[in-house]
Write an enzyme that holds these catalytic residues in place. Sequence first.
Site, mmCIF file in Angstrom:
data_model
loop_
_atom_site.group_PDB
_atom_site.id
_atom_site.type_symbol
_atom_site.label_atom_id
_atom_site.label_comp_id
_atom_site.label_asym_id
_atom_site.label_seq_id
_atom_site.Cartn_x
_atom_site.Cartn_y
_atom_site.Cartn_z
ATOM 1 N N ARG A 62 41.454 54.301 50.865
ATOM 2 C CA ARG A 62 40.300 53.548 50.352
ATOM 3 C C ARG A 62 39.054 54.403 50.222
ATOM 4 N NH1 ARG A 62 42.566 48.568 53.805
ATOM 5 N NH2 ARG A 62 43.948 47.889 52.158
ATOM 6 N N TYR B 228 44.178 48.154 43.080
ATOM 7 C CA TYR B 228 45.090 48.791 44.051
ATOM 8 C C TYR B 228 44.375 49.260 45.315
ATOM 9 C CZ TYR B 228 44.434 53.284 41.341
ATOM 10 O OH TYR B 228 43.967 54.383 40.681
ATOM 11 N N GLU B 229 45.142 49.754 46.254
ATOM 12 C CA GLU B 229 44.665 50.074 47.622
ATOM 13 C C GLU B 229 44.106 48.811 48.292
ATOM 14 O OE1 GLU B 229 44.864 53.260 48.979
ATOM 15 O OE2 GLU B 229 45.362 54.370 47.161
ATOM 16 N N GLY B 230 44.721 47.674 48.025
ATOM 17 C CA GLY B 230 44.225 46.386 48.516
ATOM 18 C C GLY B 230 43.194 45.866 47.537
ATOM 19 N N ASN C 87 40.005 43.382 50.554
ATOM 20 C CA ASN C 87 39.144 44.318 51.285
ATOM 21 C C ASN C 87 37.849 43.668 51.754
ATOM 22 O OD1 ASN C 87 39.945 47.237 51.693
ATOM 23 N ND2 ASN C 87 40.708 46.857 49.641
#
Length: 602
Positions: free
Chosen positions: A271, A409-411, A416
Site C-alpha cells: 500500500r 487493487y491492494e484492497g 482501506n
Amino acid sequence: MEATEKDILRGGQFLVKETNCEDVFTPEDFSEEQTMMKESVMEFNDREIIPHKTRFEAKDYALTEDVMRKAGDMGFLSVSVPEAYGGMGMGFVSTVLTCDYISSGTGSFSTAFGAHTGIGTLPITLYGTEEQKQKYVPKLATGEWFGSYCLTEPGAGSDANSGKTTAELSADGKSYKINGQKMWISNAGFCSLMIVFARIEDDKNITGFIVEYDKNKPNGIVLGEEEHKLGIRASSTRQVFYNDTVVPVENMLAGRGEGFKIAMNALNVGRIKLAAACLDSQRRILSTAVNYANERKQFKTRISDFGAIKTKLAEMAASAYAGESATYRAAKNIEDRIALREAAGNSHQEAELKGVEEYAIECSILKVAVSEDVQNAADEGIQIFGGMGFSEETPMESAWRDARIARIYEGTNEINRMLTVGMLVKKAMKGHVDLLGPAQKVQEELMGIPSFDTPDYSELFSEEKEMIKKLKKTFLMVAGGAVQKYGPKLEDHQQLLIAAADILIEIYMAESAILRTEKNVKRTSEKEQSAQIAMAKLYLYHAVDIVEEKGKESIISFAEGDEQRMLLMGLKRFTKYVNYPDIVDLRIEIAEKVKAENKYCF
Ligand SMILES: Cc1cc2nc3c(=O)[nH]c(=O)nc-3n(C[C@H](O)[C@H](O)[C@H](O)COP(=O)(O)OP(=O)(O)OC[C@H]3O[C@@H](n4cnc5c(N)ncnc54)[C@H](O)[C@@H]3O)c2cc1C
C-alpha cells in the site's frame, strides 16, 4: 543521528502526539546515495519507458517483460532484497523512492514492477525459510524469474480469506495438490513463480505456497486469456487455473493456516509502495499540463493566465506536495523502526515485518489519499488540455485510465478506509495508542467555557498547527462519540467509519505538508519556501472543510438533542480559523511558480 525509540512515534500515534518538524523525514533529506538512486531510476524511466508509451498502450506485453528484465539488470528489482540473497539491501526509503520514480511512464510497467517486487517477492523475503529464500529470492532479485501473487478468486475479492482453492496433502505426505481458480493475476503471462493461497481441509484460514511455473512443464496450471482492461493495458492480467498442481511440502510459506496473515502483511507494504507509485505520475501530469497551458492560447491569452486554469494547477501541485510529504514521512518511520528492531536483536526478516505492520494505518491512509489525488490530477489534466485531453494522442487520456486501478487493487479504498479506523481502535485496545485519555480531555473541553482571548498567530504556521490540534480533537470527539454509542457494533456503521477515516486521512496528509514546509523554512527561508507555504496552507484549508463536513454528518447520525447540540458547537469551534487564509491568493502564488518553472518544481 540514530533514531531512538523515544523519537519515533508508533503507528497511529500521530493522532494524539505532537510531532516536531525536525522529527519528520522529507524528500529534501534524501542522502547522496538516495539522490543517486533517484536520478538513476529517473534516467531509466526517461530512456526505457516514456518513449515507448504508444507500444504500452497497444498492449505490447512482451515490451513490459523486456523492460522488467532491463530493470533487473540495473538492480532495481533488488533494492529492498537483503544482500545475502543477491539484493542491494537498501533501506525502506530507497525502496519507496524507486517505486516512486520508476512509475510515471505508464501504469502498465508500474503495476508489473509493483506486483513483482512487492507482493510477488515479499512473501518469501518476509516469511520464507532460509532454504526457500536461498532458492528463490536471488532469481527474483535479478529478474531471471518474475513473480506473481495469486490471492483473488471469482468469489473471493475483498473477502480474501474466503477462497475456494484447495490444497490436499498426498498420501506419502511429500506434496500438496492444488485445485482452484484465481483471477486478476498481475504478471501471470510471464511469471515463473506464483505465491498461491489455498485452503487445506476445512481450515479457518488459507495457507500460502510457492508454486513454480514453467509453460513447457505446466504441472496442471492453465492461464486464461489476457483481460481487456480500461487501463494499464500492457500489464499482463490473467486468470490462473490449477488442476492437480503438485507442490512439494517444503514450498509451504510460514505454517499451515498462516496465509491470510502473509497476504495482509504483504499488502501493508504494497500500500505505501502503491502510494509512492502514484506520486511521480502526479508530478508528470502537472508538468505536462503546465507545459501545454503555457503554450496554448485562446482569446489571445495563454490559458495558464486564466484564473480557472491557475486554480487547477495550484490544486494539483498542493496535492502532489502533500502526498510526497506524507509518503516519505511514513517511509522513514518504517525504516527507523526496522533499524530499532534489528538493533534490539530481531532478524532483518522479523524487523521488517514488524516495522511495516506498525505503520499499517499510515500505509492505508496513503494508499487511499494518493490514489485519489492522482485520479483527480489526471482528470484536471484532461480538462486543461480541453478536447485534446480526450484524444489518445495526448498523454492525459492514458494517465487517467491508468490511475483508476489504484483505487481498486491492494484492497479497495472502501476497505482501506475502514481498516484505518479499525486498526486504530485495535491499537487503542492493546494500549499501543492512548485514545481514551485524549478523548476524555476533549469531552472536558467541550463542557468547559471556551477562551475568548485573541491568540497571537504571528509566527509562521502557528495558527495552522493549532488547527491541526483542533482537527485531531474533532476526530477524537466524533470517533469517541461513535464508539460510546455503538461499542463493538461500530463496524456495522460503515458510513460512520468511512467519515472518521476521511477525517484521519486529512489530518495526516495536512500535518505532513505543514511539518515538511516548516522544516525546510528553518533551513532556508520563508521567502524561498513561499510557494510551499502556500501549498501547505491551501491543503489544510480543504482538509478543514472535509473534516467539518464529515464530522457534521457523523454527529447528526449518532447523537441527538443536547448531546448533538454540544458536539456540533464543538465541531464549529474546532474547525474555525481566526484568520482565514485567502485561498485565491494562495492559488495564484502556487500557480505562478509552477508556470514560471514550467513544471512541478518542489
Ligand atoms: C488490473 C487488476 C490487477 C489485479 N492484480 C491482482 C493480483 O496480482 N493478485 C491478486 O490476488 N488480485 C489482484 N487483483 C484483484 C484485486 O485485488 C481485487 O479486484 C480487489 O481486491 C477487489 O476485489 P473484487 O474485485 O472481488 O471486488 P469486491 O470485493 O466484490 O468489491 C466490490 C465493491 O464492494 C465493496 N466492498 C466489498 N466488501 C465490502 C465490505 N465488507 N464493506 C464495504 N464495501 C465492500 C468494494 O470496496 C468494492 O467497491 C487485481 C485486480 C485488477 C482489476
